[in-house]
Design an enzyme around this catalytic site. Sequence first.
Site, short mmCIF file in Angstrom:
data_model
loop_
_atom_site.label_atom_id
_atom_site.label_comp_id
_atom_site.label_asym_id
_atom_site.label_seq_id
_atom_site.Cartn_x
_atom_site.Cartn_y
_atom_site.Cartn_z
CD GLU A 196 19.59 16.42 -33.54
OE1 GLU A 196 20.41 17.34 -33.40
OE2 GLU A 196 19.82 15.25 -33.16
NE ARG A 223 24.24 21.85 -36.25
CZ ARG A 223 24.98 20.79 -36.49
NH1 ARG A 223 25.63 20.69 -37.64
NH2 ARG A 223 25.09 19.82 -35.59
CB THR A 282 21.92 23.04 -32.88
OG1 THR A 282 22.37 22.02 -33.77
CG2 THR A 282 23.10 23.95 -32.60
CE LYS A 318 24.44 15.78 -30.14
NZ LYS A 318 23.91 16.91 -30.94
#
Length: 210
Positions: A41, A45, A69, A129
């Site tokens: 992943e 960001r 994110t 998640k």
Amino acid sequence: MTSAPSLLDLAPVLPVVVLEDAADAVPLARALVAGGLPAIEITLRTGAAPEAIRAVADAVPEAVVGAGTVLGPRDVETAVAAGARFLVSPGWTDALLEAMRASGVPFLPGVSTASEAMALLERGVTEMKFFPARAAGGTGYLKSLASPLPRARFCPTGGITADDAADYLALPNVGCVGGTWMLPADALAARDWERVRGLAAEAAAVRPAR
């Protein structure tokens, strides 16, 4: 996440990667894959993230690279255009969920409460998640969800370390865990990919606590 094979079953640990320099993406991904962690992943960001995802998708076909994110429909478009093969969000909204469904790639929407998980189950989403895992109640909270929400499976992320990953993996409703402990800042700064490979191998060997 809604399609097979499940991201939760690819490896016990999902590395959560934050990259400032996209040039580091390919050697880092190769080190993680060599260590036994094929699902990676890369979080959105930093400005380097889309280029990093694209580089891994193009140069490391044995990796299953995804975007983390993911906060809204625009992030979904950016990630999929870059070659992301899965999407992970810290939470979810109806607009985000609709965009992730429409993307055609597997996704893990984030939850931290029973109500959020129930709302996803109502919408046909069973893989999620759990974030921020430690702050939201850790293994004790997840264990308490297993009986009332038996269809929900989780990838807890946030505050998990090499010391407690096995405790999470022992839970019946946990498929894998997300973490950064195999990516220490000093190793990334030094571009010590061999050290990353070794830490990834240790993470890949984690087994549920007995």
